[in-house]
Design an enzyme around this catalytic site. Structure first.
Site, PDB file in Angstrom:
ATOM      1  N   SER A 247       0.919  -1.277  -0.011  1.00  0.00           N
ATOM      2  CA  SER A 247      -0.160  -0.093  -0.118  1.00  0.00           C
ATOM      3  C   SER A 247       0.969   1.275  -0.054  1.00  0.00           C
ATOM      4  O   SER A 247       1.995   1.059  -0.089  1.00  0.00           O
ATOM      5  CB  SER A 247      -0.709   0.019   1.190  1.00  0.00           C
ATOM      6  OG  SER A 247      -0.078   0.279   2.501  1.00  0.00           O
ATOM      7  N   LYS A 248       0.250   2.459  -0.050  1.00  0.00           N
ATOM      8  CA  LYS A 248       0.810   3.490  -0.172  1.00  0.00           C
ATOM      9  C   LYS A 248       2.170   3.905   1.118  1.00  0.00           C
ATOM     10  O   LYS A 248       3.017   4.234   0.523  1.00  0.00           O
ATOM     11  CB  LYS A 248      -0.272   4.706  -0.086  1.00  0.00           C
ATOM     12  CG  LYS A 248       0.327   6.045  -0.623  1.00  0.00           C
ATOM     13  CD  LYS A 248      -0.148   6.298  -2.487  1.00  0.00           C
ATOM     14  CE  LYS A 248       0.892   7.162  -2.854  1.00  0.00           C
ATOM     15  NZ  LYS A 248       1.733   7.026  -4.080  1.00  0.00           N
ATOM     16  N   ARG A 249       1.591   3.273   2.132  1.00  0.00           N
ATOM     17  CA  ARG A 249       2.461   3.507   3.154  1.00  0.00           C
ATOM     18  C   ARG A 249       3.937   2.508   3.107  1.00  0.00           C
ATOM     19  O   ARG A 249       4.864   3.006   3.771  1.00  0.00           O
ATOM     20  CB  ARG A 249       1.943   3.428   4.445  1.00  0.00           C
ATOM     21  CG  ARG A 249       1.948   1.972   5.105  1.00  0.00           C
ATOM     22  CD  ARG A 249       1.026   1.673   6.159  1.00  0.00           C
ATOM     23  NE  ARG A 249       0.417   0.373   6.313  1.00  0.00           N
ATOM     24  CZ  ARG A 249       1.087  -0.755   6.163  1.00  0.00           C
ATOM     25  NH1 ARG A 249       2.283  -0.684   6.887  1.00  0.00           N
ATOM     26  NH2 ARG A 249       0.455  -2.018   6.269  1.00  0.00           N
ATOM     27  N   HIS A 250       3.851   1.962   2.219  1.00  0.00           N
ATOM     28  CA  HIS A 250       5.177   0.887   1.715  1.00  0.00           C
ATOM     29  C   HIS A 250       6.033   1.866   0.946  1.00  0.00           C
ATOM     30  O   HIS A 250       7.158   1.327   0.417  1.00  0.00           O
ATOM     31  CB  HIS A 250       4.955  -0.339   1.234  1.00  0.00           C
ATOM     32  CG  HIS A 250       4.035  -1.118   2.188  1.00  0.00           C
ATOM     33  ND1 HIS A 250       2.861  -1.706   2.081  1.00  0.00           N
ATOM     34  CD2 HIS A 250       4.814  -1.882   3.295  1.00  0.00           C
ATOM     35  CE1 HIS A 250       2.474  -2.317   3.009  1.00  0.00           C
ATOM     36  NE2 HIS A 250       3.749  -2.625   4.030  1.00  0.00           N
ATOM     37  N   GLY A 251       5.463   2.935   0.409  1.00  0.00           N
ATOM     38  CA  GLY A 251       6.193   3.635  -0.484  1.00  0.00           C
ATOM     39  C   GLY A 251       5.559   3.803  -1.727  1.00  0.00           C
ATOM     40  O   GLY A 251       4.449   3.653  -1.869  1.00  0.00           O
TER      41      GLY A 251
END
Ligand code: GLU
Length: 473
Positions: A247-251
């Site tokens: 997801s976005k929080r992984h980059g």
């Protein structure tokens, strides 16, 4: 090209079928790559279909972003891309044929009736599986609104021999009478995918395993129409380093961010995505040609792979070192905040030989190259300024004099000159090199100091040294 049992002897046609979201998703890029490799391995075709039925999201820029990402990664598709929305009339025609064959029906359930069924299922804690009373009934009211539903099989079981997941069986009682055409006559995704895949001649559907359940709902459509069923290969999704779904929080999720914000080369990302979920022994560096020769679905793992940025950067460093200097200079020039003159562009290209072994991405490469274009007098960063404390400026003056006397401005002669000064001053070569580096680069780190001198040339080098020989006022 190997004669392979997994194609059943048919000419292979694969496809990538993205829905435009605004970027080419990193997982989508891997799906596309696997489709391309599989098709080319078997001498077949790799097609592209844009699933643009969500009109709000399917803007021209969102579509361009996908095409652009694919071109950048060298995921060239055969023939023209197919647009799903434009084929809506064909989808509706198939739905009508299915009604005629008794494989689909017009369902007149009202919103209220559907809501009541939903509430009932919820109360019984069962998933809602619609078997409409209209399965076996005609409506005499020609004006009543209806949807077209699949008359799903109710007995027995469906088994898919998935080329990645293995044998998967679902009881037919679990497959509901899904909607094929909405009340406004537009096709659903489930219908459109099957009709398009059939019309495009797709023999192998290779896609994310989030679509495995859909395969069981799509097969009845093939069967109702008497169409040949495709082979399926549902590949595990990519997870983040922590094991959770990417997801976005992984980059970054879009391949454009890897290109623009992280300075990754397309061949590095492509190699990385290949290795993510597919293996060929211990091989890490795999060219596209080699990948086409080796790729098979048997090598795709069943469990989700974890995205590892460090590995990607390692691969990227490898591909930067292997890349052509002129190409790298062009790429670095794009990352610099100013335009280069022709001679600066040449200088940048000449610098690549010593700069590229030190960079893991194009941003580092640009940063490493930037000293070439700094304007005098250089602004030194703190670490570099510290190197000019004490006797360093006096040493710089001696180095200036010695270098000024060098006849042939090449690394050998430069090294000899600096060595002589160091010996005379009773310091090690490194101790002489550090203030020199501070004066020439303005930083504490750089390529080898003699390479720096050679690249900058006599005039610029001597001027930069002279700038730092005295303490600034
Ligand atoms: N458009 C679907 C998606 O982007 C893929 C459909 C398919 O591959 O069958 O997830």
């Amino acid at each position: 090209m190997s004669a392979n049992s997994d194609t059943g002897g048919k000419p292979v046609v694969t496809r990538f079928a993205p829905s435009p979201t605004g970027f080419l998703h990193i997982g989508g890029a891997r799906t596309a790559l696997f489709n391309l490799l599989f098709a080319h391995h078997h001498g077949g075709k790799f097609l592209l279909r844009i699933e643009d039925t969500d009109r709000a999201r399917s803007t021209q820029p969102a579509i361009e972003a996908i095409l652009d990402g694919m071109r950048w990664l060298g995921l060239d598709w055969d023939g023209d891309e197919v647009f799903q929305f434009a084929r809506a009339e064909r989808h509706a025609e198939v739905a009508r044929q299915m009604i005629e064959k008794g494989a689909a029906y017009r369902c007149y359930l009202t919103q209220d009736e559907l809501a009541a069924m939903r509430a009932e299922a919820e109360a019984a804690k069962k998933p809602l599986r619609i078997r409409s009373p209209w399965r076996e009934r005609e409506n005499n009211d020609a004006n009543a609104p209806y949807v077209v539903r699949l008359k799903a099989p109710t007995e027995g079981a469906t088994t898919i021999r998935d080329q990645v997941q293995g044998e998967v069986t679902v009881q037919n009682s679990e497959i509901d009478d899904l909607v094929l055409l909405r009340s406004d006559g537009t096709p659903t995704y489930m219908l459109a995918v099957v009709v398009d895949d059939h019309d495009m001649g797709v023999t192998h559907v290779i896609r994310g395993d989030d679509h495995l359940n859909n395969a069981f709902r799509q097969l009845p459509i093939y069967r109702a129409m008497g169409w040949p069923e495709p082979e399926y290969a549902h590949i595990p999704l990519i997870h983040g380093a922590d094991g959770a779904k990417l997801s976005k929080r992984h980059g970054a999720l879009g391949v454009d961010a890897y290109r623009d914000e992280m300075g990754i080369l397309p061949e590095a990302l492509s190699n990385y995505l290949l290795r993510l979920g597919w293996g060929h022994g211990d091989d890490e560096i795999i060219s596209r040609e080699q990948a086409i020769e080796w790729f098979d679905l048997a090598g795709v793992g069943k469990s989700p792979s974890r995205f590892d940025l460090k590995k990607l950067e390692n691969l990227n460093g490898h591909y930067i070192r292997a890349a052509d200097d002129a190409r790298l200079a062009d790429l670095v020039a794009q990352h610099l905040p100013f335009d280069l003159t022709e001679s600066q562009r040449d200088l940048l290209q000449r610098g690549m030989a010593v700069l590229k072994p030190r960079a893991a991405n194009l941003l580092e490469l640009s940063e490493g190259a930037s000293f070439l274009f700094r304007t005098r007098p250089l602004e030194l960063d703190e670490a570099a300024a510290a190197l000019l404390e004490g006797d360093a400026r006096a040493l710089l003056a001696r180095l200036h004099a010695a270098l000024d006397g060098v006849e042939a401005w090449d690394t050998e002669a430069l090294e000899a000159a600096v060595l002589t000064v160091a010996e005379d001053a009773g310091v090690k070569l490194g101790a002489a090199a550090q203030p020199l580096r501070a004066a020439l680069v303005g930083r504490k780190t750089s390529p080898g100091i003699f390479d720096v001198l050679a690249l900058l040339g006599r005039e610029e080098s001597l001027a930069r040294i002279a700038d730092q020989m005295t303490v600034p006022a």
